[in-house]
Design a protein around this motif. Structure first.
Motif, PDB file in Angstrom:
ATOM      1  N   PHE A 183      10.485   4.660  -0.180  1.00  0.00           N
ATOM      2  CA  PHE A 183       9.965   5.778   0.627  1.00  0.00           C
ATOM      3  C   PHE A 183       9.534   6.950   0.002  1.00  0.00           C
ATOM      4  O   PHE A 183       8.245   7.317   0.288  1.00  0.00           O
ATOM      5  N   ILE A 184      10.412   7.606  -1.088  1.00  0.00           N
ATOM      6  CA  ILE A 184       9.808   8.668  -1.727  1.00  0.00           C
ATOM      7  C   ILE A 184       8.601   8.057  -2.504  1.00  0.00           C
ATOM      8  O   ILE A 184       7.607   8.973  -2.778  1.00  0.00           O
ATOM      9  N   ASP A 185       8.832   7.203  -3.239  1.00  0.00           N
ATOM     10  CA  ASP A 185       7.716   6.959  -4.296  1.00  0.00           C
ATOM     11  C   ASP A 185       6.197   6.551  -3.410  1.00  0.00           C
ATOM     12  O   ASP A 185       5.108   6.825  -3.855  1.00  0.00           O
ATOM     13  N   ILE A 186       6.017   5.875  -2.184  1.00  0.00           N
ATOM     14  CA  ILE A 186       5.164   5.880  -1.329  1.00  0.00           C
ATOM     15  C   ILE A 186       4.687   7.289  -0.921  1.00  0.00           C
ATOM     16  O   ILE A 186       3.263   7.544  -0.969  1.00  0.00           O
ATOM     17  N   ARG A 187       5.513   8.191  -0.637  1.00  0.00           N
ATOM     18  CA  ARG A 187       5.101   9.486  -0.021  1.00  0.00           C
ATOM     19  C   ARG A 187       4.835  10.480  -1.053  1.00  0.00           C
ATOM     20  O   ARG A 187       3.534  11.273  -1.216  1.00  0.00           O
ATOM     21  N   PRO A 211      -4.624   5.652  -6.540  1.00  0.00           N
ATOM     22  CA  PRO A 211      -3.545   5.333  -7.114  1.00  0.00           C
ATOM     23  C   PRO A 211      -2.462   4.737  -5.992  1.00  0.00           C
ATOM     24  O   PRO A 211      -2.486   5.122  -4.840  1.00  0.00           O
ATOM     25  N   ILE A 212      -1.751   3.657  -6.225  1.00  0.00           N
ATOM     26  CA  ILE A 212      -0.697   3.170  -5.604  1.00  0.00           C
ATOM     27  C   ILE A 212       0.676   3.086  -6.426  1.00  0.00           C
ATOM     28  O   ILE A 212       0.712   2.869  -7.476  1.00  0.00           O
ATOM     29  N   PRO A 213       1.692   3.212  -5.706  1.00  0.00           N
ATOM     30  CA  PRO A 213       2.985   3.324  -6.152  1.00  0.00           C
ATOM     31  C   PRO A 213       3.337   1.995  -6.575  1.00  0.00           C
ATOM     32  O   PRO A 213       3.166   0.773  -5.870  1.00  0.00           O
ATOM     33  N   LEU A 227      24.744  -0.100  -0.447  1.00  0.00           N
ATOM     34  CA  LEU A 227      24.515   1.083  -1.197  1.00  0.00           C
ATOM     35  C   LEU A 227      23.420   0.890  -1.945  1.00  0.00           C
ATOM     36  O   LEU A 227      22.376   1.887  -2.028  1.00  0.00           O
ATOM     37  N   ILE A 228      23.247  -0.102  -2.808  1.00  0.00           N
ATOM     38  CA  ILE A 228      22.185  -0.591  -3.668  1.00  0.00           C
ATOM     39  C   ILE A 228      20.973  -0.550  -2.607  1.00  0.00           C
ATOM     40  O   ILE A 228      19.956  -0.026  -2.923  1.00  0.00           O
ATOM     41  N   PHE A 229      21.028  -1.333  -1.787  1.00  0.00           N
ATOM     42  CA  PHE A 229      19.720  -1.775  -1.049  1.00  0.00           C
ATOM     43  C   PHE A 229      19.267  -0.402  -0.163  1.00  0.00           C
ATOM     44  O   PHE A 229      18.147  -0.263  -0.331  1.00  0.00           O
ATOM     45  N   ILE A 230      20.299   0.485   0.186  1.00  0.00           N
ATOM     46  CA  ILE A 230      19.757   1.723   0.763  1.00  0.00           C
ATOM     47  C   ILE A 230      19.114   2.828  -0.210  1.00  0.00           C
ATOM     48  O   ILE A 230      18.155   3.402   0.044  1.00  0.00           O
ATOM     49  N   ILE A 231      19.718   2.748  -1.476  1.00  0.00           N
ATOM     50  CA  ILE A 231      19.065   3.522  -2.541  1.00  0.00           C
ATOM     51  C   ILE A 231      17.468   2.916  -2.838  1.00  0.00           C
ATOM     52  O   ILE A 231      16.648   3.960  -2.944  1.00  0.00           O
ATOM     53  N   LEU A 232      17.654   1.751  -2.838  1.00  0.00           N
ATOM     54  CA  LEU A 232      16.384   1.082  -3.142  1.00  0.00           C
ATOM     55  C   LEU A 232      15.238   1.754  -2.005  1.00  0.00           C
ATOM     56  O   LEU A 232      13.842   1.737  -2.218  1.00  0.00           O
ATOM     57  N   LEU A 233      15.581   1.621  -0.707  1.00  0.00           N
ATOM     58  CA  LEU A 233      14.672   2.116   0.301  1.00  0.00           C
ATOM     59  C   LEU A 233      14.301   3.338   0.167  1.00  0.00           C
ATOM     60  O   LEU A 233      13.298   3.809   0.229  1.00  0.00           O
ATOM     61  N   PHE A 234      15.365   3.959  -0.278  1.00  0.00           N
ATOM     62  CA  PHE A 234      15.037   5.699  -0.422  1.00  0.00           C
ATOM     63  C   PHE A 234      13.766   5.750  -1.665  1.00  0.00           C
ATOM     64  O   PHE A 234      13.011   6.555  -1.404  1.00  0.00           O
ATOM     65  N   ILE A 235      14.244   5.082  -2.568  1.00  0.00           N
ATOM     66  CA  ILE A 235      13.093   5.024  -3.695  1.00  0.00           C
ATOM     67  C   ILE A 235      11.828   4.608  -3.293  1.00  0.00           C
ATOM     68  O   ILE A 235      10.620   5.174  -3.502  1.00  0.00           O
TER      69      ILE A 235
END
Length: 147
Positions: A15-19, A127-129, A5-13
């Protein structure tokens, strides 16, 4: 299960930060709650995690405050600092050398990536995330802890 779950949340973060160049507070809060579950409710681990929360984000707070003021430009978002608080809780405090190494690795990777992007796009002011580099460094440290 909590690690997944931690890994999945990190992937979401990431993805959202890049977008959007933004980290939602709810994801940072979920990550912190998962960190509480991961570390357990033993007093020693809670103390260690709280010290880690403060110490891991401290160098980045100085960069956020002083370097942004000096350059008159935001060089680091506060969402990254909140992310570091949750990640610092999960990693916990071990020694100052680990925190120094964490900062150096995350900034070194982001600098190399920024130079490559700047050369390919011929624009060094894009800018880069920063969260992908923080999370990548976290995964290196967390992986060495799990082994």
């Amino acid at each position: 299960m909590v690690r997944v779950l931690i890994f999945i949340i990190l992937l979401f973060i990431i993805f959202i930060d890049i977008r959007k160049m933004f980290i939602p507070n709810i994801l940072n809060l979920i990550l912190l709650i998962l960190g509480f579950i991961y570390k357990g409710l033993q007093l020693q681990s809670i103390e260690n995690g709280i010290i880690g929360m403060g110490v891991y984000c401290l160098p980045y707070i100085f960069i956020y405050g002083y370097l942004s003021d000096l350059l008159k430009k935001e060089v680091l978002g506060f969402g990254d600092i909140k992310l570091l608080m949750a990640l610092g809780y999960i990693l916990g405090y071990t020694c100052i050398y680990d925190i120094y190494l964490f900062c150096v690795i995350s900034f070194l990777i982001s600098t190399i990536f920024g130079i490559i992007i700047g050369i390919t796009k011929k624009n060094f002011s894009l800018p880069i995330p920063f969260s992908p580099f923080i999370i990548f460094t976290f995964l290196i440290f967390w992986g060495s802890e799990l082994v």
